[in-house]
Design a protein around this motif. Structure first.
Motif, PDB file in Angstrom:
ATOM      1  N   HIS A  92      -7.374   1.579  -1.802  1.00 16.33           N
ATOM      2  CA  HIS A  92      -7.209   0.157  -1.444  1.00 16.33           C
ATOM      3  C   HIS A  92      -8.560  -0.496  -1.245  1.00 16.33           C
ATOM      4  O   HIS A  92      -8.797  -1.625  -1.684  1.00 16.33           O
ATOM      5  CB  HIS A  92      -6.369   0.042  -0.166  1.00 16.33           C
ATOM      6  CG  HIS A  92      -6.184  -1.360   0.306  1.00 16.33           C
ATOM      7  ND1 HIS A  92      -6.974  -1.923   1.291  1.00 16.33           N
ATOM      8  CD2 HIS A  92      -5.322  -2.336  -0.077  1.00 16.33           C
ATOM      9  CE1 HIS A  92      -6.593  -3.170   1.497  1.00 16.33           C
ATOM     10  NE2 HIS A  92      -5.588  -3.439   0.687  1.00 16.33           N
ATOM     11  N   LEU A 152       0.833  -1.221   0.000  1.00 12.26           N
ATOM     12  CA  LEU A 152       0.000   0.000   0.000  1.00 12.26           C
ATOM     13  C   LEU A 152       0.859   1.258   0.000  1.00 12.26           C
ATOM     14  O   LEU A 152       0.632   2.179  -0.774  1.00 12.26           O
ATOM     15  CB  LEU A 152      -0.917  -0.036   1.225  1.00 12.26           C
ATOM     16  CG  LEU A 152      -1.882   1.125   1.413  1.00 12.26           C
ATOM     17  CD1 LEU A 152      -2.873   1.181   0.285  1.00 12.26           C
ATOM     18  CD2 LEU A 152      -2.625   1.010   2.729  1.00 12.26           C
ATOM     19  N   THR A 165      -9.761  -3.537  -3.434  1.00 14.51           N
ATOM     20  CA  THR A 165      -9.698  -4.810  -2.716  1.00 14.51           C
ATOM     21  C   THR A 165     -10.986  -5.104  -1.945  1.00 14.51           C
ATOM     22  O   THR A 165     -11.589  -6.156  -2.112  1.00 14.51           O
ATOM     23  CB  THR A 165      -8.514  -4.818  -1.726  1.00 14.51           C
ATOM     24  OG1 THR A 165      -7.342  -4.409  -2.404  1.00 14.51           O
ATOM     25  CG2 THR A 165      -8.298  -6.191  -1.148  1.00 14.51           C
ATOM     26  N   SER A 222      -9.380  -1.551   5.683  1.00 15.08           N
ATOM     27  CA  SER A 222      -8.417  -0.857   4.827  1.00 15.08           C
ATOM     28  C   SER A 222      -7.713   0.265   5.587  1.00 15.08           C
ATOM     29  O   SER A 222      -6.511   0.451   5.467  1.00 15.08           O
ATOM     30  CB  SER A 222      -9.120  -0.279   3.598  1.00 15.08           C
ATOM     31  OG  SER A 222      -9.460  -1.295   2.698  1.00 15.08           O
TER      32      SER A 222
END
Lengths: 218, 204, 250
Positions: free
Chosen positions: A98, A67, A102, A139
């Motif tokens: 993210h 990340l 994701t 996240s």
């Protein structure tokens, strides 16, 4: 800020960005579960909400170590730090990107994988809702962990060790809500608590992550 | 507006490297830092750019004015040249990337992925980023690494243009760019740093 | 004369070396008296039999497991606000002691739980909370170990300690919500009705005092080691600096 968000999305979606890996991991974990506990559909129905939540959580963890590390290694983080954007905002935006690349696919895939685990019909809606409420917190907490370990070579394992205990409350309330709904109980209380945790994390965690990043950049 | 550094001490890991550094940088001025490898030029530049906290002293009037460029260009291999530049332009609230592309002779490469560029081309793209920041103080750490003679000339022209438009530049470099610039040898500040207590000195 | 004078590592070391023998002696006496009194001179509980006597290790270690984290939190805050190195090092020194206390609490709990509940481990809220606390300790120590620059490590672990505290408390309530559990209520509390009987109570207090003194002695001892490590580092840095300067002059 918007430019950073869309750049991160573009990077994730292009070749080598690793988009879809988390999703594939989620699928594999869910497929492996019946192999380890046996194919009895009643048992699978019972554990389905928990397995889906745990699978989503692990899939979310998978991509966290890249990340901030990528931007750290190629120097982009230094340059961003000297830009007009505040570090807190940079971490928050990267966490948001993210989540979109994701967390959101996991939320959307969860009901399909629920079929594989014979999830009770009453559980689908709340499962999706609880994941949608909970994954943004995963996240953001993960971004904090990534900021802590950004300067450490091979910090991936340490990142998991630091982040997983912080995931406990989210996992408990999220999985509890999905479990209650699957059993036909009222999931409102854990859902509210889950939403509360996510909101608090989104409000406060960028500041902790920004402070940590500032220490690491110096 | 003049960027002013007074009695600055900078360090790595709590150990002072340079101390007593003072200089000022006015509009249109370029200042070149000289000194052997490991003498603390990079640490000084990072401190002026605000990435590190000074151990003592102050940097005046540097907020939101500095464009920093170091060895790492922060380029994304998966994005094209134009996308890379446009990203940095919008981060700094600018939109026009054409002059920067022209200045560093990147116009034929705009649609090329940054990952497919040669080292020198990457470096040129990294330096072109300075022009899309709209910042007036360029802080450059070894900007000419992996540039050929022609590219160095392009870079020197870009710096000259920047200075002519009221900008200023602070850089660490070993080669002569042919720009009228003052030089500052940092070796002189090392002795002063040696006299200074390190952060760990309290333990003795 | 303010308390902050002892933020100076040298002064702190001098004071801590003067205090430590007393702490060690106090801990030895309290634990000796408390444990012998508790193990051999208290009656067996009429329901739990002699197994109840593990309380003299279990309750003090569990208390200290939490108090050690609390001490680390306070020390981290002092480091963040006032940047006293001793404070950061004390937090670092306390963490492994806290880990050991948590492990003692978990193991004695398992030994006690086996005859009482018929199981070594149950996912009871208290047990689970301690297991989570153990994970937080592990992460904290691992982060200290992973970072080379001591001041960076101190900053990062201090922030992790703050965030971890919030999440540890949150987990405690999440776990309560998740499972109501079979652990008995607190052994000690201010409203007398819940408390264990007096015969068990006084030796328990002595044992707790012993654990507190032992904890303080261990933390001071370990902090002293950390301070000496930093001193070695400072001396070596000074040596290399004067060596390079001499080389430059030559």
């Amino acid at each position: 800020m918007r430019a950073l968000f869309f750049r991160d999305l573009a990077l994730a979606l292009r070749a080598g960005g690793g988009f879809g890996l988390g999703l594939a991991f989620f699928l594999i974990v869910v497929v492996l579960v019946p192999f380890s506990v046996g194919p009895q559909s009643a048992l699978l129905t019972e554990i389905a909400p928990g397995v889906l939540w745990l699978g989503a959580l692990l899939a979310c963890l998978l991509s966290l170590d890249r990340l901030l590390a990528v931007d750290w290694e190629d120097g982009a983080l230094d340059l961003l730090a000297t830009s007009p954007l505040p570090l807190e905002g940079i971490v928050a935006v990267k966490a948001a990107a993210h989540w979109v690349t994701t967390g959101l696919p996991l939320v959307l895939a969860a009901p399909v994988l629920g079929v594989l685990l014979n999830l009770a019909p009453s559980g689908y809606g709340v499962l999706v809702l609880s994941l949608a409420l909970g994954t943004p917190a995963l996240s953001m907490i993960g971004a904090f962990g990534a900021a802590l370990t950004v300067g450490i070579k091979r910090g991936g394992l340490l990142l998991s060790l630091l982040v997983l205990p912080l995931y406990v409350p989210t996992l408990i309330f999220g999985a509890e809500a999905a479990r209650r709904a699957a059993q036909g109980l009222d999931p409102a209380t854990p859902l509210f608590l889950l939403a509360g945790i996510t909101l608090a994390v989104l409000a406060a965690m960028p500041f902790a992550a920004g402070a940590v990043l500032r220490v690491n950049l110096r | 507006m003049e960027l002013k550094v007074t009695d600055l001490a900078v360090g790595r890991g709590g150990v002072p490297v340079l101390a007593g550094v003072s200089f000022s940088l006015t509009t249109g001025q370029a200042l070149v830092l000289r000194g052997p490898n490991g003498s603390g030029k990079t640490t000084l530049l990072r401190t002026v750019a605000g990435l590190q906290v000074p151990m003592a002293g102050q940097v005046h009037r540097a907020e939101d004015r500095i464009a920093y460029a170091a060895h790492a260009d922060g380029l994304k291999a998966a994005l094209t040249v134009a996308e890379n530049l446009r990203f940095w332009a919008s981060v700094f609230g600018q939109s026009d990337i054409a002059p920067a592309l022209a200045a560093f002779d990147l116009e034929d490469l705009v649609e090329r992925r940054a990952g497919q560029l040669s080292a020198g081309q990457k470096r040129r793209l990294g330096l072109a980023r300075l022009m899309v920041t709209g910042r007036d103080v360029w802080v450059l750490d070894e900007p000419t690494v992996s540039l050929d003679t022609a590219s160095v000339a392009l870079f020197a022209d870009a710096v000259r243009g920047h200075l002519a438009h009221g900008g200023s530049a602070l850089m660490a470099t070993h080669i002569d760019l042919g720009i009228e610039a003052e030089t500052l040898d940092v070796s002189g500040f090392r002795a002063a740093a040696a006299q200074m207590a390190s952060a760990d000195e309290a333990f003795l | 004369m303010s308390l902050w004078e002892y933020a100076n590592p040298v002064k702190f070391l001098r004071l801590s070396e003067r205090v430590q023998p007393w702490l060690w002696a106090g801990a030895a006496i309290c634990l000796g008296v408390g444990l012998v009194w508790g193990f051999f001179f208290t009656p067996d509980d009429f329901r739990q039999g002699s197994t109840v006597k593990i309380i003299y290790l279990h309750v003090p270690s569990a208390l200290m497991a939490i108090n050690a984290w609390f001490m680390m939190l306070v020390a981290s805050l002092i480091w963040i606000v006032r940047r006293h190195h001793v404070s950061a090092l004390a937090a670092k020194a306390a963490a492994p002691v806290g880990i050991v206390m948590t492990l003692i609490a978990l193991f004695t709990g398992a030994i006690w739980g086996q005859p009482m509940w018929g199981t070594w481990w149950a996912w009871d809220p208290r047990l689970t909370s301690f297991l989570i606390l153990f994970l937080f300790y592990l992460g904290y120590v691992a982060l200290w170990e992973a970072i080379e620059d001591p001041d960076t490590a101190a900053d990062l672990t201090a922030i992790l300690c703050l965030v971890g505290t919030v999440f540890a408390v949150l987990s405690r309530y999440a776990v309560l919500f998740w499972n109501q559990g079979l652990h008995q209520g607190a052994s000690l509390s201010l409203d007398k009705e819940e408390n264990v009987a007096d015969v068990f109570y006084f030796p328990l207090l002595v044992c707790i005092g012993g654990f507190v003194l032992l904890f303080l002695a261990l933390v001071l001892y370990r902090t002293g080691t950390e301070i000496r490590l930093r001193r070695t580092r400072a001396l070596m840095a000074r040596e290399t600096r004067s060596a390079t300067l001499r080389a430059e002059e030559a």
